[in-house]
Structure formats: C-alpha cells, structure tokens
Design an enzyme around this catalytic site. Structure first.
Site: not given
Ligand code: NAP
Length: 475
Positions: A152, A228-229, A248-249, A282, A376
């Site tokens: 994002n 990420g998530s 950072e979730l 997020c 979320e």
């Molecule tokens: P995501 O699905 O959790 O993916 C984040 C990253 O993790 C991607 O690079 C993904 O790769 C990777 N990943 C997936 N499976 C993994 C595994 N088993 N081991 C290690 N890495 C793995 O999240 P997203 O959909 O990209 O982003 C949305 C989420 O991020 C939301 O929940 C949002 O709230 C959160 N977020 C939090 C913040 C904060 O600062 N707190 C900021 C921005 C976003 P792939 O793309 O290849 O699946």
C-alpha cells in the site's frame, strides 16, 4: 513494457521466472518482474552477509553521505517514482507524489540519525561495588536485516526499514509485495548510484508463501522488520526464534466526533482520512463514533463530501479514489458490506463494486460483531455509530483487537485528554484524524497492531545492539 530483474550484490539478476505486474484499476500490463526462488534468495542473503563487515566499517559520516545523495536522487526522480507507484499499486497519482515526497523525507531523517547515533555513559559508581569504574555503551549494527513490506505504500514503508538500516550500518535483504516490486527495484538502483556498497541492499521479489519462511528462518539474518497483515506478522513471529522482530500490522481506526467538535473542519479531514488510497491505509478511518447531538449535521456533511469524490484511473491527476489492489480484495470488501446490511446496518452512500473498484461507502449501525466493525476492512468503507457519553465512545473505540492510532475532535481539553489517556493505541490524535502520520513520529501499535516503533530515530534503536564497555582504573 519494461522488464526488471532482481537486485543482488549490486547487479540485476534475471531468473527466467517472469510475472507481469498489472495496474489493478483496469488490469493493464505495466511491467514484468523476474521472481526469486531458493537459489536467488541464497545469493541475496550471502551478498548481505558479505556486506556486513563493509557496512560496519563505514563511518557515520559515510553512511549519512550515502543517504543524503539518495535523498537528492529521489527528489530528482520524483515523477518517475510516483508514476511507478501509481501504476503498480493503483494509488491515485496525487497521493503517489505525496508518498514519494514523504519517502525522501524518511531518507533525510535517517541521514540525520546516522550523525546522532550514540551510546551513553553509565554511572557505575551508583552502586558501591562500582567504585573506580566507569562505563559506556556503544550502539552496534545488528547485521543482516530482512525487510518485508506491503503493497500500500511500496516506497515509503520500504524506506522506513532500508534507510534506518543503512544509517545504523546494517545490510538488508528486501522482500517487497509481489504486486508492487518495481519501485523496490528502482530504489535499489538509486541507492547503488548513491554509493551504497555492493550487497548492502538486495531485493528479492517473490511470493511470500515461497521465499518468506526461508528468509525469516535463515540463521544469517539477525532481525526481521515486517509491515503487513496481522496474520503474516504472527507467522513471522512464530518462525523467527530469537531474532529481533518488529511488526507493523493492521488497524480498524476509530475517530470520536464529540458534541463540541468543529463539524465542518472534522468532516473535511475525515473524508480523505477514510477514503485516501481507497481505505488501503493501515490507519484509515473505519469507525466513526459521533455524539448524538451533532450526528445529523456531521453525517450530512460527511456524505456530501464523500459523494463528490472523483473515482477513476490512478494516473488521471484529478482522480481521488481508484481501485483496490485486486478484484478478490474488492469482492471480499463487497461481501463484508452485504453481510453488515444483512445484520441490520443502513447503507448511507456507495456500496457498489465495478471490477476492483468499490465506491466510497458509508454505513450506519453496523453490528459490533460484523467483520466491518471488528476487523480491518482495508477498503473505502466508513461505519457510523452514535454515542451519548464520552465513556461510551472510549469503550467503543477500545473494543477492537487492534491498537495502532485513534483520534478525537473536540474543543474540550478535558474530553481530549480523558480519551487520549484511556485509548489503547500506539498514537492518539487530538483534533486530527487517526490517519495522520509524519515520518519522524514514533509510529507503531499495541495489541494485534504489532510490536516495536518505526520513524528513523526509533527504527535505528531497534536496528542496533547496545554494547557495554566498562573500565576499571582503580584496581
Ligand atoms: P500481507 O499480505 O501481510 O503482505 C505483506 C508482505 O508479506 C508482502 O511482501 C507479502 O508477500 C509478504 N508475505 C506473505 N506471506 C509471507 C510469509 N509467509 N512470510 C513472509 N512474508 C510473507 O499485507 P498486504 O496485503 O501487502 O498489506 C496490507 C496489510 O498491511 C494491512 O493489514 C495493513 O494494515 C498492513 N499495514 C500496516 C502498516 C503499519 O505501519 N502498521 C502500514 C501499511 C500496511 P506477497 O506480496 O508475495 O504475498
């Protein structure tokens, strides 16, 4: 269509496993990326491990100089980066430009932190047994850092890991989101031009389900920094063993609109606070708790402003709301809206989906057990609920598994501080939206929103080990 290799040990690496990166709004092919497998992951971790002593030996001045050069290069290439972010993630161009400017600031703050990184003097004789001794701490880089980032904010959130890691003298293996790898590759090239030593930043684009576990479990990796998530964050935490981990979730941010709020100002801030990047921020406002005395004028104003948002292609400079990252995410959000309606929620605006695009949506009276209230949404959806007492609003705000940021609009200092002190979050905003973030703020959450803080000053602390050196001069 441009084709991009991975970036390992200061060179582009083509693997032959090529995937097309598309613009989510219309599915148009934008670029092609070579994906990493086990062989490339090994090469990347090896390169980062080789660069570890090189980075450790750089002076703070040298690390800072590299970051300053990268800062200037990024500003020069602002338009290229903004167009890339917009095309790969579907973020409206005007927001992608803002992200690029913020990303440059993240580098600048990190360059300054490289100059400030220092330990402290320890008053050993505070204990009688410490007489004749003094001690100091020095902060040493942890070594190789795995940085795993979401789609994002593909540039700025990557830089919140990479730039402080460089400031602190670490080397990095970066795994960007599979949907948004191109800005990561451009960034690695930019750091190379800025003089970053070979192997100090490696980018392994590849599916998290394939390269995630081996990267997190690799014994040469000292720290994993993840955004990420919650689901993936928990998995990483379980697999990382004794490595340092920052997470950072997600969140489902709540905003309290108290009876004495400036309704006009609050609505003007809250609409972009809920719908920027289609709610895929997020700290997007998802739950709006509005005092019943002003519920009607505030809701009317919010709806009018929502309905005037321009939906369209992300590269159109006039677009304010574009698509979600995938059709399936948009279909999931649409399902959540329909379930909420079936549970008694009233649809006040939007609610329709075309392909990957969801209209900015406003609902009232969403049941507390509905996904749209509890979890979320990560979609352009704002859920309204009225309250009578501040205690009630605070308890609704805190009734969430997440705790990243929340906020209140009020003219009452007492109400503002009461809510701020009771809030179970990492950051609380008074007379501002919870979606507000500056890049040097300490930023991070409690509960399911994660552990650790970002913002270059705080990230640099997490990315260094304090070592104590004690000196006994009176044997
Ligand atoms: P995501 O699905 O959790 O993916 C984040 C990253 O993790 C991607 O690079 C993904 O790769 C990777 N990943 C997936 N499976 C993994 C595994 N088993 N081991 C290690 N890495 C793995 O999240 P997203 O959909 O990209 O982003 C949305 C989420 O991020 C939301 O929940 C949002 O709230 C959160 N977020 C939090 C913040 C904060 O600062 N707190 C900021 C921005 C976003 P792939 O793309 O290849 O699946």
């Amino acid at each position: 269509m441009n084709e991009y290799g991975l970036w390992i040990a200061g060179r582009q690496v083509r693997t032959g496993r090529v995937e097309t990166v598309t613009t989510p709004y219309d599915g148009a092919p934008f670029a092609a990326i070579h994906l990493a497998g086990g062989k490339e992951l090994e090469a990347a971790v090896q390169a980062a491990a080789r660069a570890k002593p090189v980075m450790r030996s750089l002076t703070a001045a040298a690390r800072s100089d590299i970051l300053y050069r990268a800062y200037h290069l990024l500003l020069e290439r602002k338009d290229l980066f903004a167009q890339t972010i917009s095309s790969e993630s579907g973020k409206p161009l005007r927001e992608a430009l803002l992200e690029t400017e913020r990303a440059a600031l993240t580098i600048l703050f990190s360059a300054e932190e490289a100059h400030r990184l220092a330990g402290e003097v320890v008053p050993m004789d505070a204990a009688a047994a410490g007489a004749g001794r003094m001690a100091m701490t020095v902060r040493e880089p942890v070594g190789v850092i795995a940085a795993i980032t979401p789609f994002n904010f593909p540039l700025n959130l990557s830089l919140h890991k990479i730039a402080p890691a460089i400031a602190a003298g670490n080397s990095v293996v970066h795994k960007p989101a599979t949907s948004t790898p191109i800005s990561a590759i451009l960034l690695a090239r930019l750091f190379h031009e800025a003089g970053l030593p070979e192997g100090a930043l490696n980018v392994v684009a590849g599916h998290g389900s394939e390269v995630g576990d081996p990267l997190v479990e690799d014994p040469r990796v000292a720290m994993v920094t993840f955004t990420g998530s919650a689901e993936v964050g928990l998995r990483i935490r379980q697999r990382a063993g004794l490595k340092r981990v920052t997470l950072e979730l997600g969140n489902n941010s709540a905003l309290i609109v108290h009876h004495d709020a400036d309704v006009e100002e609050c609505a003007a801030r809250a609409v972009p606070g809920a719908f920027a990047h289609s709610g895929q921020v997020c700290i997007s406002i998802q739950r709006i708790l509005v005092h019943r005395d002003i519920a009607v004028p505030f809701t009317d104003l919010f709806l009018r402003k929502t309905q005037s948002l321009k939906i369209g292609h992300p590269l159109d400079p006039a677009t304010q709301v574009s698509s979600l990252i995938t059709h399936s995410e948009a279909a999931r959000a649409e399902r959540w809206i329909r379930f909420a309606e079936a549970g008694g929620a009233r649809l006040l605006a939007g609610g329709n989906r075309t392909g990957a695009t969801i209209q900015p949506t406003v609902l009232a009276d969403v049941a507390p057990e509905a996904d749209l209230w509890r979890n979320e949404a990560f979609a352009p959806v704002a859920c309204f609920r009225t309250y009578e007492t501040l205690d009630e609003a605070v308890s609704l705000m805190n009734a969430s598994p997440y705790g990243l940021q929340a906020g209140i609009f009020t003219r009452s200092l007492d109400a503002a501080f009461e809510a701020a002190l009771q809030a179970k979050v990492g950051g609380f905003l008074i007379n501002d939206v919870p979606q507000y973030r500056l890049d040097h703020m300490p930023y991070g959450g409690v509960k399911l929103s994660g552990i650790g803080r970002e913002g270059p000053k705080y990230a640099v602390e997490e990315m260094t080990e304090p070592k104590l050196i004690s000196w006994r001069w009176k044997p």
